[in-house]
Design an enzyme around this catalytic site. Structure first.
Site, PDB file in Angstrom:
ATOM      1  N   ASP A  91       0.890  -1.098   0.039  1.00  0.00           N
ATOM      2  CA  ASP A  91       0.005  -0.025  -0.040  1.00  0.00           C
ATOM      3  C   ASP A  91       0.945   1.195  -0.105  1.00  0.00           C
ATOM      4  O   ASP A  91       1.529   1.591   0.933  1.00  0.00           O
ATOM      5  CB  ASP A  91      -0.881   0.147   1.356  1.00  0.00           C
ATOM      6  CG  ASP A  91      -1.839   1.239   1.332  1.00  0.00           C
ATOM      7  OD1 ASP A  91      -1.514   2.301   0.632  1.00  0.00           O
ATOM      8  OD2 ASP A  91      -2.906   0.999   2.139  1.00  0.00           O
ATOM      9  N   LYS A  97      -3.408  12.340  -2.357  1.00  0.00           N
ATOM     10  CA  LYS A  97      -2.537  13.115  -0.970  1.00  0.00           C
ATOM     11  C   LYS A  97      -1.351  13.843  -1.764  1.00  0.00           C
ATOM     12  O   LYS A  97      -1.531  14.802  -2.306  1.00  0.00           O
ATOM     13  CB  LYS A  97      -1.909  11.825  -0.318  1.00  0.00           C
ATOM     14  CG  LYS A  97      -3.049  10.986   0.481  1.00  0.00           C
ATOM     15  CD  LYS A  97      -2.374   9.997   1.409  1.00  0.00           C
ATOM     16  CE  LYS A  97      -3.457   8.858   1.717  1.00  0.00           C
ATOM     17  NZ  LYS A  97      -4.457   9.649   2.733  1.00  0.00           N
TER      18      LYS A  97
END
Length: 410
Positions: free
Chosen positions: A210, A236
């Site tokens: 991840d 992000k």
């Protein structure tokens, strides 16, 4: 030394760092946020670029409004793969044809977790970190229930994160898949990706990373390090906007052998054949299921341009100066107030954010948001200072730390 003296010294240091920062000029390329003095949540939602409204208007006016459905043939059909290749080349160290933009992080995690377990018949264990992000844990548990597999938990130090030695102690001939985060979402601990990946491969299992908190801020070499699969979000450090689609990486050697379970028309060999049975395409498009969210792929493209221009190595260098300075400011003004450092002290073991802890931080965060200081709170008592290299200055970082001090003292 008084608080005023300490603050003055830190401010002088922050301004000196900003003056020497080769990336500082990019801060002006991000949209203003009226009423916000310090935005320290770029590790959760990146700021929009200043030119995004114009680009969005042009997309609606021209690509969608004028070209209409013709834009599918002219550009949109290949966009998930083209953007995937850009993300792969610019941020992942991945050759073309192995990365695609599609779905949410959760959906792609399910697809690759389920496919990874199925690709290792005779093995019945999934290894995952006990403190991993809830989605990763929930999906691993759901796949275990579906397949009859057993979850094996790695329980690392909550600040320093998972190590290769800890992974080696739990993998075995029963391990089908290992699922870990490259950067811990709470502490910011940076996992040893090449070493852990090798441990997993030596055990005959598949490795799924991840990358949500590392892509765009930590250099990586997925191809060189032998990574099998990876998933990451784009809202992000890639600044794709709220709900922008995730990306999936599947190593070329696994194409055709690792088959994702959601058999939608976009993953079919001939999308428009409308045949009676599903026949998957041989390439990375096989990770797709339904129609990709084209409009939601718009914002990240400008950020990829900036990252490509400067290089992730330069962004990592700035990220380190930001987090190092944040920690120095923490020791000077927050540690005396009983605030704890919940991130690794060594820069080589830390990603792009710093987490600090105090019993009062849930209420402190509410006050900070009211005052235009925007970090984020993580249960039970942590504030994350998310420092995005292209949009955050050292002075802004200091303003945030001082605001935490003032809120505590008041």
């Amino acid at each position: 030394m008084t608080d005023t003296d300490i603050t003055a010294d830190l401010l002088a240091e922050a301004r000196k760092l900003d003056q020497a920062d080769p990336l500082a000029h990019h801060i002006a390329e991000f949209a203003d946020a009226p009423g916000v003095t310090a935005y320290l949540d770029g590790n959760s939602l990146g700021r929009p670029l200043r030119d995004l409204p114009e680009k969005a208007a042009a997309f609606i006016r021209d690509d969608w409004g004028t070209r209409l459905i013709r834009s599918w043939d002219e550009q949109w059909m290949e966009l998930p793969m083209q953007l995937g290749d850009r993300i792969g080349a610019i941020t992942l160290g991945a050759a073309p044809g192995q990365t695609v933009v599609a779905d949410s992080t959760s959906v792609l995690l399910y697809k690759l977790t389920r496919a990874g377990v199925a690709a290792r018949p005779g093995r019945d264990e999934i290894v995952i970190e006990a403190g991993n992000f809830p989605t990763d844990r929930f999906i691993a548990a759901g796949v275990a229930n579906e397949t009859g597999a057993t979850l094996r938990w790695v329980e690392p130090d909550p600040v320093l994160g998972v190590t290769a030695e800890q992974v080696a102690s739990v993998v075995s001939e029963r391990t089908a898949l290992v699922v870990l985060s490259h950067v811990d979402y709470r502490s910011g601990a940076l996992a040893q990706m090449p070493e852990i990946t090798q441990v997993v491969k030596d055990a005959g299992a598949l490795m799924l990373w991840d990358l949500c908190h590392s892509v765009g801020v930590v250099p990586m070499k997925l191809d060189e390090w032998g990574v099998d699969m990876a998933v990451g979000c784009t809202y992000k450090y890639l600044n794709g906007g709220p709900g922008s689609p995730a990306f999936g990486y599947l190593r070329a050697e696994h194409h055709g052998a690792v088959v994702q379970p959601i058999h939608g028309w976009w993953g079919a060999a001939d999308i428009f054949a409308m045949g009676p049975e599903y026949a998957p395409v041989s390439g990375i498009r096989q990770l797709l299921s339904g129609t990709p969210p084209v409009l939601s792929m718009l914002a990240m493209q400008g950020m990829l341009d900036l990252i490509e221009l400067e290089g992730v190595t330069a962004l990592r260098a700035k990220s380190i100066t930001l987090t190092e300075f944040a920690i120095r400011a923490y020791y000077a003004v927050l540690a005396p107030l009983g605030v704890r450092l919940l991130s690794p002290r060594e820069a080589s073991r830390r990603g792009g954010h710093v987490t600090i802890g105090h019993d009062s931080f849930q209420e402190v965060t509410k006050q900070l948001w009211t005052d235009g200081i925007i970090p984020d709170f993580r249960f039970p008592d942590g504030i994350r200072l998310g420092l995005s290299p292209l949009s955050t200055s050292h002075e802004e970082t200091l303003l945030g730390v001082i605001a935490v001090r003032d809120a505590l003292q008041s």
